[in-house]
Design a protein around this motif. Structure first.
Motif, PDB file in Angstrom:
ATOM      1  N   ILE A 142       0.833  -1.210   0.000  1.00  0.00           N
ATOM      2  CA  ILE A 142       0.000   0.000   0.000  1.00  0.00           C
ATOM      3  C   ILE A 142       0.866   1.257   0.000  1.00  0.00           C
ATOM      4  CG2 ILE A 142      -1.662   1.319   1.357  1.00  0.00           C
ATOM      5  CD1 ILE A 142      -2.854  -1.326   2.271  1.00  0.00           C
ATOM      6  N   ILE A 143       1.923   1.258   0.821  1.00  0.00           N
ATOM      7  CA  ILE A 143       2.815   2.421   0.872  1.00  0.00           C
ATOM      8  C   ILE A 143       3.479   2.638  -0.484  1.00  0.00           C
ATOM      9  CG2 ILE A 143       4.917   3.324   1.911  1.00  0.00           C
ATOM     10  CD1 ILE A 143       4.086   1.961   4.513  1.00  0.00           C
ATOM     11  N   GLY A 144       3.912   1.559  -1.098  1.00  0.00           N
ATOM     12  CA  GLY A 144       4.531   1.688  -2.415  1.00  0.00           C
ATOM     13  C   GLY A 144       3.589   2.275  -3.444  1.00  0.00           C
ATOM     14  N   VAL A 145       2.335   1.842  -3.403  1.00  0.00           N
ATOM     15  CA  VAL A 145       1.354   2.375  -4.349  1.00  0.00           C
ATOM     16  C   VAL A 145       1.105   3.861  -4.098  1.00  0.00           C
ATOM     17  CG1 VAL A 145      -1.055   2.226  -5.070  1.00  0.00           C
ATOM     18  CG2 VAL A 145       0.258   0.139  -4.725  1.00  0.00           C
ATOM     19  N   LEU A 146       1.002   4.248  -2.821  1.00  0.00           N
ATOM     20  CA  LEU A 146       0.772   5.661  -2.506  1.00  0.00           C
ATOM     21  C   LEU A 146       1.938   6.537  -2.959  1.00  0.00           C
ATOM     22  CD1 LEU A 146      -0.856   5.368   1.040  1.00  0.00           C
ATOM     23  CD2 LEU A 146      -1.992   5.862  -1.142  1.00  0.00           C
ATOM     24  N   LEU A 147       3.164   6.065  -2.716  1.00  0.00           N
ATOM     25  CA  LEU A 147       4.327   6.837  -3.161  1.00  0.00           C
ATOM     26  C   LEU A 147       4.344   6.969  -4.683  1.00  0.00           C
ATOM     27  CD1 LEU A 147       7.112   5.446  -0.777  1.00  0.00           C
ATOM     28  CD2 LEU A 147       5.988   7.681  -0.679  1.00  0.00           C
ATOM     29  N   ALA A 148       3.994   5.920  -5.348  1.00  0.00           N
ATOM     30  CA  ALA A 148       3.955   5.992  -6.813  1.00  0.00           C
ATOM     31  C   ALA A 148       2.914   6.999  -7.283  1.00  0.00           C
ATOM     32  CB  ALA A 148       3.685   4.603  -7.389  1.00  0.00           C
ATOM     33  N   LEU A 149       1.736   6.983  -6.673  1.00  0.00           N
ATOM     34  CA  LEU A 149       0.700   7.946  -7.045  1.00  0.00           C
ATOM     35  C   LEU A 149       1.141   9.383  -6.746  1.00  0.00           C
ATOM     36  CD1 LEU A 149      -2.491   6.075  -5.778  1.00  0.00           C
ATOM     37  CD2 LEU A 149      -1.694   6.321  -8.142  1.00  0.00           C
ATOM     38  N   LEU A 150       1.816   9.589  -5.589  1.00  0.00           N
ATOM     39  CA  LEU A 150       2.298  10.926  -5.262  1.00  0.00           C
ATOM     40  C   LEU A 150       3.331  11.409  -6.270  1.00  0.00           C
ATOM     41  CD1 LEU A 150       2.316  13.276  -3.247  1.00  0.00           C
ATOM     42  CD2 LEU A 150       4.061  12.067  -1.937  1.00  0.00           C
ATOM     43  N   LEU A 151       4.225  10.541  -6.656  1.00  0.00           N
ATOM     44  CA  LEU A 151       5.235  10.919  -7.647  1.00  0.00           C
ATOM     45  C   LEU A 151       4.579  11.273  -8.981  1.00  0.00           C
ATOM     46  CD1 LEU A 151       8.202  11.179  -8.447  1.00  0.00           C
ATOM     47  CD2 LEU A 151       8.230   8.735  -8.964  1.00  0.00           C
ATOM     48  N   ILE A 152       3.596  10.497  -9.383  1.00  0.00           N
ATOM     49  CA  ILE A 152       2.905  10.790 -10.641  1.00  0.00           C
ATOM     50  C   ILE A 152       2.185  12.136 -10.574  1.00  0.00           C
ATOM     51  CG2 ILE A 152       1.031  10.020 -12.142  1.00  0.00           C
ATOM     52  CD1 ILE A 152       1.781   7.151 -11.416  1.00  0.00           C
ATOM     53  N   ALA A 153       1.526  12.408  -9.420  1.00  0.00           N
ATOM     54  CA  ALA A 153       0.835  13.690  -9.264  1.00  0.00           C
ATOM     55  C   ALA A 153       1.819  14.855  -9.315  1.00  0.00           C
ATOM     56  CB  ALA A 153       0.058  13.690  -7.949  1.00  0.00           C
ATOM     57  N   LEU A 154       3.001  14.696  -8.699  1.00  0.00           N
ATOM     58  CA  LEU A 154       4.005  15.759  -8.720  1.00  0.00           C
ATOM     59  C   LEU A 154       4.499  16.022 -10.135  1.00  0.00           C
ATOM     60  CD1 LEU A 154       5.802  17.691  -7.106  1.00  0.00           C
ATOM     61  CD2 LEU A 154       7.449  15.831  -6.815  1.00  0.00           C
ATOM     62  N   ILE A 155       4.717  14.976 -10.888  1.00  0.00           N
ATOM     63  CA  ILE A 155       5.182  15.147 -12.268  1.00  0.00           C
ATOM     64  C   ILE A 155       4.121  15.874 -13.095  1.00  0.00           C
ATOM     65  CG2 ILE A 155       5.803  13.897 -14.362  1.00  0.00           C
ATOM     66  CD1 ILE A 155       7.072  11.759 -12.573  1.00  0.00           C
ATOM     67  N   ILE A 156       2.866  15.487 -12.923  1.00  0.00           N
ATOM     68  CA  ILE A 156       1.786  16.138 -13.674  1.00  0.00           C
ATOM     69  C   ILE A 156       1.682  17.614 -13.308  1.00  0.00           C
ATOM     70  CG2 ILE A 156      -0.714  16.164 -14.014  1.00  0.00           C
ATOM     71  CD1 ILE A 156      -0.706  13.152 -13.664  1.00  0.00           C
ATOM     72  N   TRP A 157       1.817  17.929 -11.991  1.00  0.00           N
ATOM     73  CA  TRP A 157       1.739  19.338 -11.553  1.00  0.00           C
ATOM     74  C   TRP A 157       2.854  20.162 -12.170  1.00  0.00           C
ATOM     75  CZ3 TRP A 157       5.037  22.361  -8.518  1.00  0.00           C
ATOM     76  CH2 TRP A 157       4.499  23.579  -8.103  1.00  0.00           C
ATOM     77  N   CYS A 158       4.067  19.627 -12.201  1.00  0.00           N
ATOM     78  CA  CYS A 158       5.194  20.358 -12.788  1.00  0.00           C
ATOM     79  C   CYS A 158       4.972  20.603 -14.278  1.00  0.00           C
ATOM     80  CB  CYS A 158       6.490  19.574 -12.568  1.00  0.00           C
ATOM     81  SG  CYS A 158       7.006  19.490 -10.834  1.00  0.00           S
ATOM     82  N   ILE A 159       4.441  19.612 -14.970  1.00  0.00           N
ATOM     83  CA  ILE A 159       4.199  19.776 -16.405  1.00  0.00           C
ATOM     84  C   ILE A 159       3.153  20.851 -16.657  1.00  0.00           C
ATOM     85  CG2 ILE A 159       3.314  18.613 -18.453  1.00  0.00           C
ATOM     86  CD1 ILE A 159       4.579  16.041 -17.396  1.00  0.00           C
ATOM     87  N   LEU A 160       2.056  20.827 -15.894  1.00  0.00           N
ATOM     88  CA  LEU A 160       1.006  21.830 -16.064  1.00  0.00           C
ATOM     89  C   LEU A 160       1.504  23.231 -15.732  1.00  0.00           C
ATOM     90  CD1 LEU A 160      -2.060  19.908 -14.588  1.00  0.00           C
ATOM     91  CD2 LEU A 160      -1.482  20.273 -16.992  1.00  0.00           C
ATOM     92  N   ARG A 161       2.297  23.352 -14.686  1.00  0.00           N
ATOM     93  CA  ARG A 161       2.819  24.667 -14.300  1.00  0.00           C
ATOM     94  C   ARG A 161       3.751  25.228 -15.375  1.00  0.00           C
ATOM     95  NH1 ARG A 161       7.128  26.695 -11.188  1.00  0.00           N
ATOM     96  NH2 ARG A 161       6.553  28.527  -9.947  1.00  0.00           N
ATOM     97  N   ARG A 162       4.554  24.366 -15.949  1.00  0.00           N
ATOM     98  CA  ARG A 162       5.460  24.824 -17.004  1.00  0.00           C
ATOM     99  C   ARG A 162       4.688  25.276 -18.233  1.00  0.00           C
ATOM    100  NH1 ARG A 162      10.751  21.361 -18.910  1.00  0.00           N
ATOM    101  NH2 ARG A 162      11.720  22.992 -20.178  1.00  0.00           N
ATOM    102  N   ARG A 163       3.661  24.514 -18.594  1.00  0.00           N
ATOM    103  CA  ARG A 163       2.853  24.910 -19.751  1.00  0.00           C
ATOM    104  C   ARG A 163       2.135  26.230 -19.508  1.00  0.00           C
ATOM    105  NH1 ARG A 163      -0.096  19.300 -21.743  1.00  0.00           N
ATOM    106  NH2 ARG A 163       1.812  18.216 -22.452  1.00  0.00           N
TER     107      ARG A 163
END
Length: 376
Positions: free
Chosen positions: A252-273
């Protein structure tokens, strides 16, 4: 007299009985000896179909032997497989049995008309008939052949949990001619099955309840039918349950960390655009770092002349003739009048109007105006 008559007829009755037995023995003729009526064999094996006969001295005709098989259609005629006639063997006419059927004896006329069939197939199953003829005798012998498929190598596996205290089932599956029975045994020093084990010889299952570590070991399954047998071995290991809670939490912890990392990457991409889009929409601004120099204050004279030039520069020469005399007078007075800001300076010379014209001066005329302010 009655007693004497009985004594006289007794020997004659006994003689008649002996004569009858003797005559019956002489008239037995051609006979086929007893043989198995049904024969079962496994596929790919060989089989001998018996047909032994005994001749009589009264049988004086040629010997003919014929083997045939009943067709699938009962109304059809017999299918001849192999025959013997005139001291000669004629091989089979069936394509499916060529090279697989022959007489057991090299000389069938000696009383053995049996045949051998090799590399049996399930399609060889059926009713076979042996016909022996030697005039005047004729005898028939029937044999039913059943070609069975022996059990294939079984598939053994464990269906269920391997943990202590849980239930498990060992399964064994094989293919072949039914009925097939399954026998389970345990390998090793302790060959007896566990006390809670229940075997099903028809389904091939071995159910074990509340398994313990003593149940661990190798188990052998034997599958057999009327013509053969096959076996397989399966390993059954019983162990204590592992710490599944820790594994689940880690997952469960591994899945949550993976989801958090994906959300962070998406936020950075949107902010840059968004930043690039904002920069494209902003207009370029021209900044004035240094103010322009202040213009010099012109004199009343230059202002008057420039104003008159700007007002009358577009007038044609024909319109300027009435004002030429006024222009000469104004120009002469303007040159003779000393500047206002230099009262102590006096001009050293005077320039006449004709001289100004020669020098290229432009006459400035003030047009006459009506009272309403329009130019005449």
């Amino acid at each position: 007299m009655d007693t004497v008559g009985r004594m006289d007829t007794a020997p004659s009755g006994l003689a008649a009985l002996l004569l009858l037995n003797l005559l019956s023995g002489w008239s037995m003729g051609l006979t086929i000896l007893p043989h198995p009526a049904v024969v079962e064999k496994a596929d790919d094996d060989s089989v001998m179909l018996e047909c032994r006969f005994r001749l009589d001295s009264a049988d004086i005709g040629p010997l003919d032997i014929e083997w045939s098989r009943a067709p699938p259609d009962p109304t059809a005629s017999q299918i001849i497989i192999i025959d013997y006639s005139g001291d000669r063997i004629y091989d089979t006419r069936l394509e499916s049995m060529k090279g697989r059927v022959h007489f057991s004896s090299p000389d069938p006329k000696n009383g053995d008309a049996s045949i051998n069939i090799t590399r049996l197939r399930p399609s060889d199953s059926g009713k076979y008939q042996c016909k022996v003829k030697k005039a005047p005798g004729l005898q028939l012998g029937d044999t039913k052949l059943e070609v069975l498929v022996k059990p294939s190598t079984p598939t053994c596996y464990v269906d269920g949990s391997h943990e202590v205290g849980k239930d498990a089932t060992l399964k064994c599956l094989s293919e072949g001619t039914p009925p097939i029975t399954y026998i389970w045994t345990k390998q090793g020093s302790l060959k007896s099955l566990p006390p809670t084990a229940t075997a099903d010889i028809i389904l091939g299952t071995l159910k074990m309840k509340n398994a313990s570590q003593d149940y661990s070991g190798e188990y052998k399954c034997v599958a057999k039918n009327r013509v053969g047998r096959s076996e397989c071995v399966v390993r059954f290991s019983v162990s204590y349950p592992s710490n599944n809670a820790g594994k689940i939490a880690g997952a469960i912890i591994g899945v949550l960390l993976a989801l958090l990392l994906i959300a962070l990457i998406i936020w950075c991409i949107l902010r840059r655009r968004k930043k690039k889009s904002y920069e494209k929409e902003q207009p370029y601004e021209i900044r004035e770092d240094v103010p322009p120099p202040k213009s010099r204050v012109s004199s009343a004279r230059s202002y008057t002349v420039d104003s008159q030039r700007s007002s009358l520069g577009s007038m044609s020469p024909s319109n300027m003739e009435p004002y030429k005399s006024n222009y000469d007078r104004l120009a002469t007075e303007d040159l003779e009048r000393p500047p206002a800001h230099s009262p102590n300076l006096t001009p050293s010379y005077k320039v006449a109007a004709p001289s100004l014209n020669r020098m290229g001066a432009v006459p400035v005329m003030i047009p006459a105006q009506h009272r309403d302010g329009s130019i005449v």
